[in-house]
Design a protein around this motif. Structure first.
Motif, PDB file in Angstrom:
ATOM      1  N   GLU A 153       2.199   1.388   5.106  1.00  0.00           N
ATOM      2  CA  GLU A 153       3.452   1.291   5.870  1.00  0.00           C
ATOM      3  C   GLU A 153       3.213   0.584   7.208  1.00  0.00           C
ATOM      4  O   GLU A 153       4.006  -0.274   7.625  1.00  0.00           O
ATOM      5  CB  GLU A 153       4.042   2.691   6.105  1.00  0.00           C
ATOM      6  CG  GLU A 153       4.661   3.310   4.882  1.00  0.00           C
ATOM      7  CD  GLU A 153       5.819   2.494   4.349  1.00  0.00           C
ATOM      8  OE1 GLU A 153       6.625   1.948   5.136  1.00  0.00           O
ATOM      9  OE2 GLU A 153       5.904   2.371   3.112  1.00  0.00           O
ATOM     10  N   LYS A 156       2.822  -3.047   6.597  1.00  0.00           N
ATOM     11  CA  LYS A 156       4.111  -3.700   6.365  1.00  0.00           C
ATOM     12  C   LYS A 156       4.800  -3.984   7.701  1.00  0.00           C
ATOM     13  O   LYS A 156       5.398  -5.043   7.899  1.00  0.00           O
ATOM     14  CB  LYS A 156       5.014  -2.817   5.485  1.00  0.00           C
ATOM     15  CG  LYS A 156       4.658  -2.837   4.029  1.00  0.00           C
ATOM     16  CD  LYS A 156       5.643  -1.962   3.242  1.00  0.00           C
ATOM     17  CE  LYS A 156       5.262  -1.910   1.775  1.00  0.00           C
ATOM     18  NZ  LYS A 156       6.153  -1.028   1.028  1.00  0.00           N
ATOM     19  N   ASN A 159       3.083  -6.852   9.336  1.00  0.00           N
ATOM     20  CA  ASN A 159       3.423  -8.103   8.653  1.00  0.00           C
ATOM     21  C   ASN A 159       4.840  -8.567   9.039  1.00  0.00           C
ATOM     22  O   ASN A 159       5.095  -9.763   9.211  1.00  0.00           O
ATOM     23  CB  ASN A 159       3.331  -7.951   7.142  1.00  0.00           C
ATOM     24  CG  ASN A 159       1.895  -8.034   6.645  1.00  0.00           C
ATOM     25  OD1 ASN A 159       1.030  -8.541   7.350  1.00  0.00           O
ATOM     26  ND2 ASN A 159       1.642  -7.498   5.452  1.00  0.00           N
ATOM     27  N   LYS A 160       5.786  -7.633   9.174  1.00  0.00           N
ATOM     28  CA  LYS A 160       7.144  -7.975   9.598  1.00  0.00           C
ATOM     29  C   LYS A 160       7.146  -8.583  10.980  1.00  0.00           C
ATOM     30  O   LYS A 160       7.825  -9.583  11.240  1.00  0.00           O
ATOM     31  CB  LYS A 160       8.042  -6.704   9.604  1.00  0.00           C
ATOM     32  CG  LYS A 160       8.768  -6.445   8.353  1.00  0.00           C
ATOM     33  CD  LYS A 160       9.725  -5.289   8.600  1.00  0.00           C
ATOM     34  CE  LYS A 160      10.334  -4.817   7.323  1.00  0.00           C
ATOM     35  NZ  LYS A 160      11.192  -3.661   7.540  1.00  0.00           N
TER      36      LYS A 160
END
Length: 167
Positions: A153, A156, A159-160
């Motif tokens: 999580e 992620k 990465n966003k």
């Protein structure tokens, strides 16, 4: 020796008939002798004359002779038959020895079963140890899995953010 089926049952339960022993032969000879004596006694009683011409005392005496001789003659074959039945039956000692043999067999089987129970108990203890180790491993892996999910999580999110910066 003859094999006869015990108790009228068919199958594998058989008993051997026992030959007549000394006691049984003595009883047979005595019973046959008694039968002969009773027959002779009745024959001699019948030679005393006509029953109707005897005095009452002699009639009673002759009647007693016939009755006792008849009973003795009837009992002789019964004695022979009963003695044979007793000879064929297991003696108390034989029955007790059979019970002892069965007790010994059961004791041996009990020892075998006790040893198997002990083996199974050690297996159960070993399985409990393995179960505990697997539970601990599952707990450790479960916590590591939670940690891995949290890291995914977080990855992620990173990465966003990186995509938004690159745009």
């Amino acid at each position: 020796m003859n094999d006869t089926v015990k108790g009228g049952q068919s199958g594998s339960v058989r008993e051997e008939t026992r030959p007549a022993g000394f006691r049984e032969w003595a009883m047979r000879i005595g019973a046959v002798g008694n039968f002969g004596v009773q027959c002779v006694n009745m024959a001699l009683a019948s030679t005393r004359g006509s029953f109707s011409t005897m005095t009452t005392t002699k009639q009673v005496g002759t009647g007693m002779v016939y009755a006792s001789s008849g009973l003795g003659a009837v009992h002789s074959p019964i004695v022979i038959y009963k003695e044979r039945q007793l000879t064929k039956e297991d003696t108390f000692r034989t029955a007790l020895n059979g019970i002892r043999e069965q007790q010994n067999r059961l004791a041996e089987q009990n020892d075998v079963l006790s040893a198997e129970i002990d083996d199974l108990q050690s297996e159960v203890d070993r399985m409990k140890d393995i179960e505990l180790a697997l539970r601990n491993l599952a707990e450790v892996q479960g916590s590591q899995l939670d940690e891995l999910m949290n890291l995914i999580e977080e990855n992620k999110e990173i990465n966003k953010c990186m995509r938004s910066v690159l745009k």
